[in-house]
Design a protein around this motif. Structure first.
Motif, mmCIF file in Angstrom:
data_model
loop_
_atom_site.group_PDB
_atom_site.id
_atom_site.type_symbol
_atom_site.label_atom_id
_atom_site.label_comp_id
_atom_site.label_asym_id
_atom_site.label_seq_id
_atom_site.Cartn_x
_atom_site.Cartn_y
_atom_site.Cartn_z
ATOM 1 N N LEU A 78 30.303 83.380 37.965
ATOM 2 C CA LEU A 78 29.084 82.840 37.362
ATOM 3 C C LEU A 78 29.314 82.526 35.894
ATOM 4 O O LEU A 78 29.846 83.348 35.143
ATOM 5 N N ASN A 79 28.887 81.337 35.456
ATOM 6 C CA ASN A 79 29.091 80.933 34.063
ATOM 7 C C ASN A 79 27.978 79.991 33.629
ATOM 8 O O ASN A 79 27.931 78.839 34.053
ATOM 9 N N SER A 80 27.072 80.493 32.790
ATOM 10 C CA SER A 80 26.006 79.654 32.223
ATOM 11 C C SER A 80 26.374 79.157 30.829
ATOM 12 O O SER A 80 25.577 78.478 30.186
ATOM 13 N N HIS A 81 27.550 79.524 30.359
ATOM 14 C CA HIS A 81 28.042 79.247 29.004
ATOM 15 C C HIS A 81 27.328 80.090 27.947
ATOM 16 O O HIS A 81 27.448 79.820 26.751
ATOM 17 N N VAL A 82 26.564 81.095 28.413
ATOM 18 C CA VAL A 82 25.929 82.060 27.502
ATOM 19 C C VAL A 82 26.276 83.449 28.053
ATOM 20 O O VAL A 82 25.623 83.931 28.989
ATOM 21 N N PRO A 83 27.306 84.099 27.524
ATOM 22 C CA PRO A 83 27.784 85.359 28.100
ATOM 23 C C PRO A 83 26.709 86.425 28.304
ATOM 24 O O PRO A 83 26.690 87.104 29.338
ATOM 25 N N ALA A 84 25.808 86.574 27.349
ATOM 26 C CA ALA A 84 24.765 87.597 27.480
ATOM 27 C C ALA A 84 23.839 87.279 28.653
ATOM 28 O O ALA A 84 23.394 88.185 29.372
ATOM 29 N N PHE A 85 23.553 85.996 28.835
ATOM 30 C CA PHE A 85 22.708 85.578 29.953
ATOM 31 C C PHE A 85 23.431 85.791 31.276
ATOM 32 O O PHE A 85 22.823 86.199 32.273
ATOM 33 N N ASP A 86 24.729 85.538 31.295
ATOM 34 C CA ASP A 86 25.512 85.781 32.513
ATOM 35 C C ASP A 86 25.393 87.240 32.940
ATOM 36 O O ASP A 86 25.204 87.541 34.127
ATOM 37 N N GLU A 87 25.499 88.139 31.973
ATOM 38 C CA GLU A 87 25.403 89.560 32.287
ATOM 39 C C GLU A 87 24.007 89.914 32.790
ATOM 40 O O GLU A 87 23.855 90.744 33.696
ATOM 41 N N HIS A 88 22.988 89.285 32.197
ATOM 42 C CA HIS A 88 21.624 89.543 32.669
ATOM 43 C C HIS A 88 21.457 89.050 34.106
ATOM 44 O O HIS A 88 20.853 89.736 34.943
ATOM 45 N N LEU A 89 22.001 87.882 34.417
ATOM 46 C CA LEU A 89 21.900 87.356 35.776
ATOM 47 C C LEU A 89 22.623 88.261 36.776
ATOM 48 O O LEU A 89 22.185 88.411 37.924
ATOM 49 N N ARG A 90 23.713 88.866 36.359
ATOM 50 C CA ARG A 90 24.466 89.757 37.259
ATOM 51 C C ARG A 90 23.805 91.134 37.388
ATOM 52 O O ARG A 90 24.158 91.906 38.271
ATOM 53 N N SER A 91 22.863 91.436 36.505
ATOM 54 C CA SER A 91 22.246 92.759 36.489
ATOM 55 C C SER A 91 21.275 92.939 37.650
ATOM 56 O O SER A 91 20.987 92.008 38.414
ATOM 57 N N ALA A 92 20.725 94.156 37.754
ATOM 58 C CA ALA A 92 19.777 94.468 38.835
ATOM 59 C C ALA A 92 18.487 93.666 38.720
ATOM 60 O O ALA A 92 17.722 93.574 39.688
ATOM 61 N N ASP A 93 18.214 93.060 37.556
ATOM 62 C CA ASP A 93 17.028 92.203 37.412
ATOM 63 C C ASP A 93 17.116 90.977 38.309
ATOM 64 O O ASP A 93 16.087 90.433 38.726
ATOM 65 N N PHE A 94 18.346 90.546 38.575
ATOM 66 C CA PHE A 94 18.534 89.323 39.361
ATOM 67 C C PHE A 94 19.484 89.578 40.540
ATOM 68 O O PHE A 94 19.090 90.102 41.557
ATOM 69 N N PHE A 95 20.742 89.211 40.410
ATOM 70 C CA PHE A 95 21.663 89.261 41.549
ATOM 71 C C PHE A 95 22.142 90.661 41.915
ATOM 72 O O PHE A 95 22.590 90.874 43.037
ATOM 73 N N ASP A 96 22.092 91.595 40.972
ATOM 74 C CA ASP A 96 22.608 92.950 41.206
ATOM 75 C C ASP A 96 24.039 92.867 41.751
ATOM 76 O O ASP A 96 24.366 93.355 42.827
ATOM 77 N N ALA A 97 24.893 92.222 40.952
ATOM 78 C CA ALA A 97 26.253 91.900 41.397
ATOM 79 C C ALA A 97 27.097 93.134 41.711
ATOM 80 O O ALA A 97 28.018 93.057 42.525
ATOM 81 N N GLU A 98 26.773 94.259 41.103
ATOM 82 C CA GLU A 98 27.547 95.475 41.404
ATOM 83 C C GLU A 98 27.356 95.877 42.868
ATOM 84 O O GLU A 98 28.289 96.325 43.529
ATOM 85 N N LYS A 99 26.147 95.684 43.375
ATOM 86 C CA LYS A 99 25.848 96.033 44.761
ATOM 87 C C LYS A 99 26.118 94.872 45.712
ATOM 88 O O LYS A 99 26.561 95.068 46.847
ATOM 89 N N TYR A 100 25.860 93.637 45.240
ATOM 90 C CA TYR A 100 26.037 92.439 46.071
ATOM 91 C C TYR A 100 26.946 91.462 45.325
ATOM 92 O O TYR A 100 26.469 90.530 44.665
#
Length: 199
Positions: free
Chosen positions: A78-100
């Motif tokens: 995932l790359n929005s060109h805004v690193p902090a936003f990328d981390e937010h998108l991967r967080s449990a608020d959105f994709f929860d990438a650690e789990k999925y």
């Protein structure tokens, strides 16, 4: 003479059938991009890119219904060109990438939809939720990739989904529920299969 002509016609038909046989292509991650877009409070329309795509496409030009696609999209790409936003998108608020950690798509039906057009129905899994979606696909080109010297196929595809249906609905409706997805991909026959085809 008639027998010779008949034999020639049959040989041509067999050769044509062989050349039109379905091929399975491996997606080239370097020339594949999945782009998601949405509305942010109506003020702007940001996008995020999903790279590192892996998967395969089987395409039968003579019988599109025999075609299929299976794709894995790692959220690590995932790359929005805004690193902090990328981390937010991967967080449990959105994709929860650690789990999925992955988004997947597996076709269930492929249909011809006009000249160089297909409709591909399949199961899209995001955030552990699977829904059926339909991709409107354009066949860009099928032929030999001049650098790889192997058979290749290129497609563009698009669809629109509601992220809330996948459990990723934070900030809806201020941040739009509808997300447009555009895909461009290039896929190449793997070397072993290319060698087998020549043999």
């Amino acid at each position: 003479m008639k027998r010779i002509l008949l034999a020639a016609v049959l040989a041509f038909a067999v050769a044509g059938a062989a050349s039109a046989a379905p091929l399975t292509y491996k997606i080239d991650a370097n020339h594949t991009d999945v782009i998601a877009g949405w509305s942010h409070f109506g003020f702007s329309n940001p996008v995020a890119h999903f790279g590192q795509v892996d998967g395969s496409i089987t395409y039968d030009p003579a019988k599109p219904s025999a075609s299929s696609v299976e794709v894995t999209i790692p959220l690590a790409g995932l790359n929005s060109h805004v690193p902090a936003f990328d981390e937010h998108l991967r967080s449990a608020d959105f994709f929860d990438a650690e789990k999925y950690p992955n988004i997947t798509f597996k076709s269930t039906k492929v249909e011809a939809a006009g000249e160089k057009k297909l409709k591909v129905t399949g199961d899209l899994t995001v955030h552990g939720v699977t829904k059926s979606v339909v991709l409107d696909v354009t066949i860009n080109k099928v032929g030999e990739q001049p650098m790889a010297k192997r058979a290749a196929a290129g497609f563009d595809a698009s669809t629109t989904i509601k992220r809330s249906e996948f459990g990723v609905g934070k900030y809806v409706p201020n941040v739009s529920d509808e997300v447009t997805i555009h895909i461009t991909t290039e896929a190449i026959v793997p070397k072993a299969e290319a060698s087998d085809a020549k043999a």
